[in-house]
Design a protein around this motif. Structure first.
Motif, PDB file in Angstrom:
ATOM      1  N   GLY A   1      10.587  -2.260  -0.489  1.00 39.69           N
ATOM      2  CA  GLY A   1      10.882  -3.605  -0.084  1.00 39.69           C
ATOM      3  C   GLY A   1      12.361  -3.801   0.106  1.00 39.69           C
ATOM      4  O   GLY A   1      13.171  -3.114  -0.479  1.00 39.69           O
ATOM      5  N   ASP A   2      12.707  -4.775   0.909  1.00 44.22           N
ATOM      6  CA  ASP A   2      14.128  -5.009   1.129  1.00 44.22           C
ATOM      7  C   ASP A   2      14.501  -6.484   1.117  1.00 44.22           C
ATOM      8  O   ASP A   2      15.639  -6.829   1.347  1.00 44.22           O
ATOM      9  CB  ASP A   2      14.581  -4.368   2.427  1.00 44.22           C
ATOM     10  N   HIS A   3      13.577  -7.370   0.875  1.00 46.12           N
ATOM     11  CA  HIS A   3      13.889  -8.793   0.862  1.00 46.12           C
ATOM     12  C   HIS A   3      14.111  -9.247  -0.569  1.00 46.12           C
ATOM     13  O   HIS A   3      13.225  -9.142  -1.392  1.00 46.12           O
ATOM     14  CB  HIS A   3      12.762  -9.599   1.505  1.00 46.12           C
ATOM     15  N   PRO A   4      15.319  -9.762  -0.879  1.00 45.85           N
ATOM     16  CA  PRO A   4      15.640 -10.090  -2.271  1.00 45.85           C
ATOM     17  C   PRO A   4      15.105 -11.431  -2.748  1.00 45.85           C
ATOM     18  O   PRO A   4      15.612 -11.993  -3.703  1.00 45.85           O
ATOM     19  CB  PRO A   4      17.172 -10.087  -2.261  1.00 45.85           C
ATOM     20  N   ASN A   5      14.071 -11.951  -2.138  1.00 41.95           N
ATOM     21  CA  ASN A   5      13.538 -13.246  -2.541  1.00 41.95           C
ATOM     22  C   ASN A   5      12.500 -13.089  -3.655  1.00 41.95           C
ATOM     23  O   ASN A   5      11.354 -13.495  -3.525  1.00 41.95           O
ATOM     24  CB  ASN A   5      12.939 -13.969  -1.335  1.00 41.95           C
ATOM     25  N   VAL A   6      12.908 -12.485  -4.753  1.00 45.43           N
ATOM     26  CA  VAL A   6      12.073 -12.369  -5.942  1.00 45.43           C
ATOM     27  C   VAL A   6      12.873 -12.946  -7.101  1.00 45.43           C
ATOM     28  O   VAL A   6      14.104 -12.907  -7.100  1.00 45.43           O
ATOM     29  CB  VAL A   6      11.666 -10.903  -6.248  1.00 45.43           C
ATOM     30  N   SER A   7      12.184 -13.500  -8.101  1.00 43.68           N
ATOM     31  CA  SER A   7      12.918 -14.069  -9.232  1.00 43.68           C
ATOM     32  C   SER A   7      13.515 -12.975 -10.103  1.00 43.68           C
ATOM     33  O   SER A   7      14.589 -13.140 -10.674  1.00 43.68           O
ATOM     34  CB  SER A   7      12.008 -14.972 -10.052  1.00 43.68           C
ATOM     35  N   TYR A   8      12.831 -11.858 -10.211  1.00 41.16           N
ATOM     36  CA  TYR A   8      13.329 -10.743 -11.008  1.00 41.16           C
ATOM     37  C   TYR A   8      12.597  -9.475 -10.592  1.00 41.16           C
ATOM     38  O   TYR A   8      11.416  -9.504 -10.284  1.00 41.16           O
ATOM     39  CB  TYR A   8      13.103 -10.990 -12.506  1.00 41.16           C
ATOM     40  N   GLY A   9      13.311  -8.370 -10.608  1.00 43.73           N
ATOM     41  CA  GLY A   9      12.693  -7.077 -10.358  1.00 43.73           C
ATOM     42  C   GLY A   9      12.726  -6.652  -8.915  1.00 43.73           C
ATOM     43  O   GLY A   9      13.350  -7.282  -8.069  1.00 43.73           O
ATOM     44  N   PRO A  10      12.043  -5.555  -8.620  1.00 42.82           N
ATOM     45  CA  PRO A  10      12.069  -4.987  -7.268  1.00 42.82           C
ATOM     46  C   PRO A  10      11.143  -5.741  -6.324  1.00 42.82           C
ATOM     47  O   PRO A  10      10.088  -6.227  -6.726  1.00 42.82           O
ATOM     48  CB  PRO A  10      11.550  -3.568  -7.488  1.00 42.82           C
ATOM     49  N   PRO A  11      11.538  -5.849  -5.046  1.00 40.25           N
ATOM     50  CA  PRO A  11      10.637  -6.458  -4.067  1.00 40.25           C
ATOM     51  C   PRO A  11       9.635  -5.432  -3.538  1.00 40.25           C
ATOM     52  O   PRO A  11       9.829  -4.232  -3.696  1.00 40.25           O
ATOM     53  CB  PRO A  11      11.589  -6.895  -2.956  1.00 40.25           C
ATOM     54  N   THR A  13       7.167  -4.619   0.087  1.00 39.30           N
ATOM     55  CA  THR A  13       7.045  -4.930   1.498  1.00 39.30           C
ATOM     56  C   THR A  13       5.705  -4.428   1.998  1.00 39.30           C
ATOM     57  O   THR A  13       5.270  -3.346   1.614  1.00 39.30           O
ATOM     58  CB  THR A  13       8.173  -4.243   2.302  1.00 39.30           C
ATOM     59  N   LEU A  14       5.068  -5.212   2.856  1.00 38.84           N
ATOM     60  CA  LEU A  14       3.843  -4.751   3.488  1.00 38.84           C
ATOM     61  C   LEU A  14       4.212  -3.712   4.535  1.00 38.84           C
ATOM     62  O   LEU A  14       5.187  -3.875   5.265  1.00 38.84           O
ATOM     63  CB  LEU A  14       3.105  -5.905   4.159  1.00 38.84           C
ATOM     64  N   GLY A  15       3.450  -2.651   4.599  1.00 38.62           N
ATOM     65  CA  GLY A  15       3.723  -1.607   5.579  1.00 38.62           C
ATOM     66  C   GLY A  15       2.763  -1.684   6.751  1.00 38.62           C
ATOM     67  O   GLY A  15       1.893  -2.550   6.821  1.00 38.62           O
ATOM     68  N   TRP A  16       2.935  -0.774   7.671  1.00 40.80           N
ATOM     69  CA  TRP A  16       2.094  -0.730   8.859  1.00 40.80           C
ATOM     70  C   TRP A  16       0.915   0.227   8.710  1.00 40.80           C
ATOM     71  O   TRP A  16       0.046   0.280   9.570  1.00 40.80           O
ATOM     72  CB  TRP A  16       2.934  -0.324  10.071  1.00 40.80           C
ATOM     73  N   ASP A  17       0.866   0.988   7.628  1.00 42.56           N
ATOM     74  CA  ASP A  17      -0.262   1.886   7.405  1.00 42.56           C
ATOM     75  C   ASP A  17      -1.466   1.086   6.930  1.00 42.56           C
ATOM     76  O   ASP A  17      -1.337   0.163   6.132  1.00 42.56           O
ATOM     77  CB  ASP A  17       0.087   2.937   6.343  1.00 42.56           C
ATOM     78  N   TYR A  18      -2.622   1.441   7.422  1.00 43.65           N
ATOM     79  CA  TYR A  18      -3.827   0.722   7.016  1.00 43.65           C
ATOM     80  C   TYR A  18      -5.028   1.654   7.138  1.00 43.65           C
ATOM     81  O   TYR A  18      -4.973   2.681   7.799  1.00 43.65           O
ATOM     82  CB  TYR A  18      -4.044  -0.534   7.862  1.00 43.65           C
ATOM     83  N   ASP A  19      -6.099   1.267   6.455  1.00 43.90           N
ATOM     84  CA  ASP A  19      -7.355   1.994   6.545  1.00 43.90           C
ATOM     85  C   ASP A  19      -8.273   1.223   7.488  1.00 43.90           C
ATOM     86  O   ASP A  19      -8.374   0.001   7.407  1.00 43.90           O
ATOM     87  CB  ASP A  19      -8.025   2.113   5.170  1.00 43.90           C
ATOM     88  N   GLU A  20      -8.929   1.944   8.371  1.00 49.71           N
ATOM     89  CA  GLU A  20      -9.816   1.297   9.324  1.00 49.71           C
ATOM     90  C   GLU A  20     -11.262   1.446   8.866  1.00 49.71           C
ATOM     91  O   GLU A  20     -11.682   2.517   8.433  1.00 49.71           O
ATOM     92  CB  GLU A  20      -9.633   1.927  10.708  1.00 49.71           C
ATOM     93  N   TYR A  21     -11.995   0.343   8.908  1.00 47.49           N
ATOM     94  CA  TYR A  21     -13.396   0.325   8.502  1.00 47.49           C
ATOM     95  C   TYR A  21     -14.250  -0.209   9.645  1.00 47.49           C
ATOM     96  O   TYR A  21     -13.748  -0.828  10.575  1.00 47.49           O
ATOM     97  CB  TYR A  21     -13.590  -0.583   7.277  1.00 47.49           C
ATOM     98  N   GLU A  22     -15.546   0.017   9.536  1.00 46.78           N
ATOM     99  CA  GLU A  22     -16.470  -0.556  10.515  1.00 46.78           C
ATOM    100  C   GLU A  22     -16.432  -2.079  10.405  1.00 46.78           C
ATOM    101  O   GLU A  22     -16.394  -2.621   9.301  1.00 46.78           O
ATOM    102  CB  GLU A  22     -17.895  -0.067  10.250  1.00 46.78           C
ATOM    103  N   PRO A  23     -16.437  -2.772  11.531  1.00 48.15           N
ATOM    104  CA  PRO A  23     -16.438  -4.242  11.475  1.00 48.15           C
ATOM    105  C   PRO A  23     -17.718  -4.766  10.821  1.00 48.15           C
ATOM    106  O   PRO A  23     -18.785  -4.162  10.947  1.00 48.15           O
ATOM    107  CB  PRO A  23     -16.383  -4.670  12.944  1.00 48.15           C
ATOM    108  N   ILE A  24     -17.586  -5.876  10.101  1.00 45.81           N
ATOM    109  CA  ILE A  24     -18.758  -6.534   9.514  1.00 45.81           C
ATOM    110  C   ILE A  24     -18.710  -8.005   9.911  1.00 45.81           C
ATOM    111  O   ILE A  24     -17.633  -8.544  10.170  1.00 45.81           O
ATOM    112  CB  ILE A  24     -18.797  -6.401   7.977  1.00 45.81           C
ATOM    113  N   PRO A  25     -19.866  -8.669   9.962  1.00 50.25           N
ATOM    114  CA  PRO A  25     -19.879 -10.088  10.306  1.00 50.25           C
ATOM    115  C   PRO A  25     -19.099 -10.914   9.268  1.00 50.25           C
ATOM    116  O   PRO A  25     -19.095 -10.600   8.072  1.00 50.25           O
ATOM    117  CB  PRO A  25     -21.357 -10.462  10.289  1.00 50.25           C
ATOM    118  N   LEU A  26     -18.433 -11.946   9.725  1.00 51.41           N
ATOM    119  CA  LEU A  26     -17.632 -12.792   8.860  1.00 51.41           C
ATOM    120  C   LEU A  26     -18.450 -13.365   7.705  1.00 51.41           C
ATOM    121  O   LEU A  26     -17.987 -13.415   6.564  1.00 51.41           O
ATOM    122  CB  LEU A  26     -17.010 -13.932   9.677  1.00 51.41           C
TER     123      LEU A  26
END
Length: 90
Positions: A1-11, A13-26
């Motif tokens: 993470g690189d955004h210092p908007n935390v009250s304490y400790g390390p931030p 960050t969401l990454g671009w890696d993801y797992d793809e699954y079969e779509p399911i109805p909402l």
């Protein structure tokens, strides 16, 4: 993470890696989703201990890397505070 908007400790960050699954109805997703719906803001926030856990046990960072990130955040927050104190009020 690189955004210092935390009250304490390390931030984190969401990454671009993801797992793809079969779509399911909402309707199926919502009926199986824990809590039965959207999470509120408090449920989505991560405290220091949860962020540290995610970074060390899920992402593989070391205690030293977490410590360095925490130190960097403190420094960056101080720099932002100094900068904002010298900027004219708008």
């Amino acid at each position: 993470g690189d955004h210092p908007n935390v009250s304490y400790g390390p931030p984190v960050t969401l990454g671009w890696d993801y797992d793809e699954y079969e779509p399911i109805p909402l309707e199926v997703y919502e009926s199986c989703h824990p809590g039965g719906g959207r999470r509120n803001l408090m449920m989505m926030m991560m405290n220091y201990y949860r962020r540290k856990n995610v970074l060390m046990f899920w992402a593989g960072y070391t205690e030293e890397e977490v410590r360095k990130a925490t130190k960097t955040v403190k420094r960056d927050k101080l720099r932002r505070k100094v900068t904002s104190s010298f900027m004219p009020a708008m």
